[in-house]
Design a protein around this motif. Structure first.
Motif, PDB file in Angstrom:
ATOM      1  N   ARG A 167      40.419  31.155  35.393  1.00 22.79           N
ATOM      2  CA  ARG A 167      41.397  31.080  34.284  1.00 22.79           C
ATOM      3  C   ARG A 167      42.888  31.346  34.929  1.00 22.79           C
ATOM      4  O   ARG A 167      43.200  31.620  35.899  1.00 22.79           O
TER       5      ARG A 167
ATOM      6  N   CYS B  86      39.933  40.986  36.945  1.00 21.42           N
ATOM      7  CA  CYS B  86      39.760  42.442  36.610  1.00 21.42           C
ATOM      8  C   CYS B  86      41.035  43.112  36.123  1.00 21.42           C
ATOM      9  O   CYS B  86      41.138  44.402  36.055  1.00 21.42           O
TER      10      CYS B  86
ATOM     11  N   LEU C 283      41.709  40.616  30.767  1.00 22.66           N
ATOM     12  CA  LEU C 283      40.283  40.777  30.150  1.00 22.66           C
ATOM     13  C   LEU C 283      40.468  40.739  28.605  1.00 22.66           C
ATOM     14  O   LEU C 283      39.904  40.303  27.739  1.00 22.66           O
TER      15      LEU C 283
ATOM     16  N   ALA D   4      41.106  37.525  27.160  1.00 19.64           N
ATOM     17  CA  ALA D   4      40.131  36.584  27.181  1.00 19.64           C
ATOM     18  C   ALA D   4      38.956  37.316  26.148  1.00 19.64           C
ATOM     19  O   ALA D   4      38.345  36.258  25.471  1.00 19.64           O
ATOM     20  N   TRP D   5      39.101  38.268  25.905  1.00 20.96           N
ATOM     21  CA  TRP D   5      38.027  39.028  24.673  1.00 20.96           C
ATOM     22  C   TRP D   5      38.739  38.530  23.342  1.00 20.96           C
ATOM     23  O   TRP D   5      37.791  38.225  22.700  1.00 20.96           O
TER      24      TRP D   5
ATOM     25  N   ILE E  38      34.650  45.780  25.658  1.00 21.87           N
ATOM     26  CA  ILE E  38      33.780  44.816  26.260  1.00 21.87           C
ATOM     27  C   ILE E  38      32.597  45.442  26.880  1.00 21.87           C
ATOM     28  O   ILE E  38      31.754  44.909  26.695  1.00 21.87           O
TER      29      ILE E  38
ATOM     30  N   LEU F 109      32.599  38.841  30.999  1.00 26.35           N
ATOM     31  CA  LEU F 109      33.811  39.265  31.241  1.00 26.35           C
ATOM     32  C   LEU F 109      33.642  40.596  31.955  1.00 26.35           C
ATOM     33  O   LEU F 109      34.532  40.910  32.875  1.00 26.35           O
ATOM     34  N   ARG F 110      32.502  41.291  31.841  1.00 32.28           N
ATOM     35  CA  ARG F 110      32.304  42.806  32.644  1.00 32.28           C
ATOM     36  C   ARG F 110      31.975  42.185  34.009  1.00 32.28           C
ATOM     37  O   ARG F 110      32.335  42.687  34.817  1.00 32.28           O
TER      38      ARG F 110
ATOM     39  N   ASP G 157      32.854  39.513  35.338  1.00 37.65           N
ATOM     40  CA  ASP G 157      34.321  38.939  35.867  1.00 37.65           C
ATOM     41  C   ASP G 157      34.968  40.168  36.383  1.00 37.65           C
ATOM     42  O   ASP G 157      35.573  40.302  37.677  1.00 37.65           O
TER      43      ASP G 157
END
Lengths: 321, 321
Positions: B179, B193, B198, B201-202, B213, B227-228, B230
């Motif tokens: 990203r 992180c 995050l 992105a969420w 998340i 995502l988690r 990531d």
């Protein structure tokens, strides 16, 4: 200054430094002013006994050629690949030398009657590179050879870290989808800019695969172009990691790949520029102004080894019986 | 030990430390033995004048609540985001506080008659984390908050580096196809992180996006699972970078994301395990044994700021006015 003049100095003023590589030993004799009085290269022996023998005979040959009697040599420093226990003077797992475990300092001292000190080759080279490049404060020495590793020098001393992995940037992954590394991880810096990984990915015969890759890239070969880009990308990534973690002022680049000279230098600078193009943050680091390429064949590692030897304290310098 | 007892000590034995965040100030008063006598939180003002005012009033309120007269406070240390010139006591570019350039130490000293010292918040937190975790030798403090940054402490002192970017691991790219980061680079550790990246992105509403998340991932939501992963991947990458460049013995993890407690801890350890599975080299680093999570709400940053203030030399401690 001639070797004879230096040898006339009282005591044991001469420091010898050896860079023990997989195929050859690079040796220098250094006077108290830090001037290199003489330099020679000899083949490295294979296996523990032969490694000791080739080190001992190289010191004798260097003294002879430089006109310095062995009795004027105050210390010998040895930079050698593998895991080095500097305090014990021991080397383990130097696979390129056929060495599993070797009490190098002890055995060489007994043979020559001169105090030895042993150091990891990249750490020794970092010390030599700091002197040769005239960098004060903090610097990293990034060695681009068959493998990739760095040594960090702060205020003239090797940064040791807690477990001896300081500067192991070659095995930091910078691409989770990258090539498999010899270490078992994927996308390590070394898979991008290590001479060994590049030769393997190139897969064509030739004594100097990285030079072949550069020449083929100039001629438009697509694989060579991709691998040359990988090399520049990996080296730029290593520079960024060193600055953004340890925040060294300068990264001095050495190792076998510096034989490519300005073609390497310009490529790494261009990769750093490209990385900074979209990022004011990356631009603010001015990384392209903070790298420096050692000339090919620079005696950084041997000179650094001599400095490591010179750190033996006076009380340790007692002739052996 | 009570505040009154400490205030009875001769001179100015009490050290105050403030962690100035984007929304609140966390303040502690520390006695000469390093015990925290009192702690309170206040809202942070917005803009240069309001930041100074809120800092001054927090010190006054803390002294009052702890029963320590201001005349017993020997120093105030302030950890604050942005670029800090510690020698000048100046903060620049603290965008989350509406501060462009602020002579914080000068202005606060004039208001209170107590010597102030200013430090970058993550560097201050690193010092506090070193004390709280009881780590000696070398350690890194990895702050997982809205952004991601680390501070390195060696033998009890903050590792400054040459230009103030030591420990800026949040902006090391670990995926060239990752990203886009706020800094303009791609695939930075922070894009994996950082709480801010995050949440973006969420893309769903909620006061605690990282908790959302985690909960959604537990319920099997594919985006949340990704995502988690990531988050664990990025934190593990940051730990590897810190060990393989600066070779710190321990990485202590703090910051807002530690509110996730053992769910975060176990996830990062599992990611370090997974990375080591195929690599004897990575396994030899024993990274999962070298990380430690601070409890949520730990006063690391405020305590570290108090220690920074305590480093003001005796001769500098002259009452103003």
């Amino acid at each position: 200054m001639t070797g004879t003049a230096a040898a006339d100095l009282p005591g044991r003023p001469i420091r010898v430094g050896l860079d023990v590589g997989g195929t050859k030993i690079d040796a220098v004799a250094v006077d108290p002013a830090g001037e290199i009085l003489g330099r020679l290269r000899r083949a490295t022996g294979w296996g523990e006994d032969a490694v000791v023998d080739s080190i001992v005979s190289t010191v004798v040959a260097l003294a002879d050629e430089t006109g310095v009697p062995l009795s004027a040599v105050g210390s010998v420093g040895v930079g050698i690949p593998g895991l080095v226990d500097a305090d014990a003077g021991r080397v383990v797992h130097a696979v390129n030398l056929g060495v599993e475990s070797l009490d190098l300092a002890d055995r060489a001292e007994r043979a020559l009657g001169v105090p030895f000190r042993v150091e990891n080759d990249v750490k020794a080279a970092a010390l030599g590179a700091a002197v040769l490049s005239g960098v004060s404060g903090s610097m990293a020495y990034l060695n681009l050879g068959t493998g990739v590793a760095a040594g960090i020098v702060v205020d003239g001393s090797i940064w040791r870290g807690s477990r001896g992995t300081a500067g192991e940037v070659g095995h930091i992954s910078v691409d989770p989808h990258g090539r498999l590394c010899g270490c078992g991880q994927r996308g390590c810096v070394e898979t991008f800019c290590g001479g060994g990984a590049l030769a393997k990915a190139w897969g064509r015969p030739g004594a100097l695969p990285v030079r072949d890759i550069f020449d083929a890239a100039d001629a438009g070969d697509p694989l060579a172009l991709a691998l040359r880009d990988d090399l520049f990308f990996g080296a730029a990534a290593a520079v960024r990691v060193l600055v953004l973690s340890a925040d060294v002022e300068t990264v001095v680049i050495g190792g076998g790949l510096t034989a490519m000279g300005s073609r390497l230098d310009e490529g790494i600078r261009a990769a750093l520029h490209a990385g900074a193009e979209a990022s004011p943050f990356a631009r603010s680091l001015r990384l392209d102004e903070r790298i420096e390429l050692l000339p090919a064949g620079s005696p950084a590692a041997a000179l650094g080894a001599a400095l490591v030897g010179a750190s033996i304290s006076e009380k340790e310098i007692v002739p052996h019986g």
